[in-house]
Design a protein around this motif. Structure first.
Motif, PDB file in Angstrom:
ATOM      1  N   ASP A  20       0.626  -1.337  -0.064  1.00 58.40           N
ATOM      2  CA  ASP A  20       0.049   0.142   0.014  1.00 58.40           C
ATOM      3  C   ASP A  20       0.916   1.276   0.063  1.00 58.40           C
ATOM      4  O   ASP A  20       0.520   2.412  -0.507  1.00 58.40           O
ATOM      5  CB  ASP A  20      -0.881   0.119   0.973  1.00 58.40           C
ATOM      6  N   GLY A  21       1.739   1.166   0.702  1.00 59.54           N
ATOM      7  CA  GLY A  21       2.824   2.416   0.652  1.00 59.54           C
ATOM      8  C   GLY A  21       3.431   2.544  -0.475  1.00 59.54           C
ATOM      9  O   GLY A  21       3.659   3.777  -0.951  1.00 59.54           O
ATOM     10  N   GLN A  22       3.895   1.568  -1.263  1.00 60.40           N
ATOM     11  CA  GLN A  22       4.454   1.859  -2.555  1.00 60.40           C
ATOM     12  C   GLN A  22       3.359   2.060  -3.450  1.00 60.40           C
ATOM     13  O   GLN A  22       3.828   3.275  -4.449  1.00 60.40           O
ATOM     14  CB  GLN A  22       5.072   0.513  -3.256  1.00 60.40           C
ATOM     15  N   LEU A  23       2.206   1.848  -3.400  1.00 59.61           N
ATOM     16  CA  LEU A  23       0.929   2.293  -4.343  1.00 59.61           C
ATOM     17  C   LEU A  23       0.708   3.714  -3.934  1.00 59.61           C
ATOM     18  O   LEU A  23       0.442   4.613  -5.100  1.00 59.61           O
ATOM     19  CB  LEU A  23      -0.198   1.472  -4.153  1.00 59.61           C
ATOM     20  N   ASP A  24       0.671   4.188  -2.719  1.00 55.54           N
ATOM     21  CA  ASP A  24       0.368   5.586  -2.519  1.00 55.54           C
ATOM     22  C   ASP A  24       1.735   6.272  -2.979  1.00 55.54           C
ATOM     23  O   ASP A  24       1.217   7.488  -3.552  1.00 55.54           O
ATOM     24  CB  ASP A  24       0.400   5.727  -1.035  1.00 55.54           C
ATOM     25  N   GLY A  28       1.044   9.392  -6.069  1.00 53.46           N
ATOM     26  CA  GLY A  28       1.692  10.743  -5.788  1.00 53.46           C
ATOM     27  C   GLY A  28       2.594  11.033  -6.738  1.00 53.46           C
ATOM     28  O   GLY A  28       2.544  12.403  -7.288  1.00 53.46           O
ATOM     29  N   LEU A  29       3.591  10.232  -7.408  1.00 54.38           N
ATOM     30  CA  LEU A  29       4.440  10.548  -8.334  1.00 54.38           C
ATOM     31  C   LEU A  29       3.479  10.843  -9.522  1.00 54.38           C
ATOM     32  O   LEU A  29       3.914  11.657 -10.169  1.00 54.38           O
ATOM     33  CB  LEU A  29       5.297   9.679  -8.511  1.00 54.38           C
ATOM     34  N   ALA A  30       2.705  10.032  -9.988  1.00 55.00           N
ATOM     35  CA  ALA A  30       1.817  10.257 -11.135  1.00 55.00           C
ATOM     36  C   ALA A  30       0.754  11.584 -11.003  1.00 55.00           C
ATOM     37  O   ALA A  30       0.900  12.327 -11.961  1.00 55.00           O
ATOM     38  CB  ALA A  30       0.767   8.999 -11.227  1.00 55.00           C
ATOM     39  N   LEU A  31       0.597  11.859  -9.745  1.00 62.04           N
ATOM     40  CA  LEU A  31      -0.104  13.057  -9.668  1.00 62.04           C
ATOM     41  C   LEU A  31       0.750  14.327  -9.876  1.00 62.04           C
ATOM     42  O   LEU A  31       0.296  15.166 -10.424  1.00 62.04           O
ATOM     43  CB  LEU A  31      -0.723  13.132  -8.090  1.00 62.04           C
ATOM     44  N   ALA A  32       1.871  14.172  -9.343  1.00 61.80           N
ATOM     45  CA  ALA A  32       3.022  15.166  -9.341  1.00 61.80           C
ATOM     46  C   ALA A  32       3.143  15.418 -10.987  1.00 61.80           C
ATOM     47  O   ALA A  32       3.235  16.547 -11.378  1.00 61.80           O
ATOM     48  CB  ALA A  32       4.199  14.978  -8.753  1.00 61.80           C
TER      49      ALA A  32
END
Length: 94
Positions: A20-24, A28-32
């Motif tokens: 879950d941490g890697q997915l978050d 976040g990176l995709a959103l950035a």
């Protein structure tokens, strides 16, 4: 066509699972990346007289609209960045 046995497919899927941490972090990176791309496109649109620098889809759409309206004078301003982009990609791949 070669296929993997069912147990090999299950092992393959299990090896590619993310926590879950890697997915978050990936979200976040995709959103950035999306935010930066949108910002660059908006900034270039406002400062480069309506040209999109970040993504060629915007230039292609506007080029199609201009050609559809019969505006042959303004169409080259949209075609030039698309041609330069294609040439740059070709040189980048070579």
């Amino acid at each position: 066509m070669r296929t993997n046995p069912p147990d090999a497919n299950a092992r393959l899927l299990a090896s590619h699972r993310v926590s879950d941490g890697q997915l978050d972090a990936r979200r976040g990176l995709a959103l950035a990346f999306a935010a930066v791309g949108g910002f660059i496109d908006a900034l270039s649109f406002l400062t480069l007289f309506g040209l999109f620098a970040g993504q060629m889809s915007g230039n292609t759409i506007v080029l199609g609209v201009q050609l559809g309206r019969g505006d042959g004078v303004a169409a080259p301003t949209r075609a030039v960045p698309i041609v330069v982009f294609v040439i740059a990609v070709a040189f980048g791949v070579a």
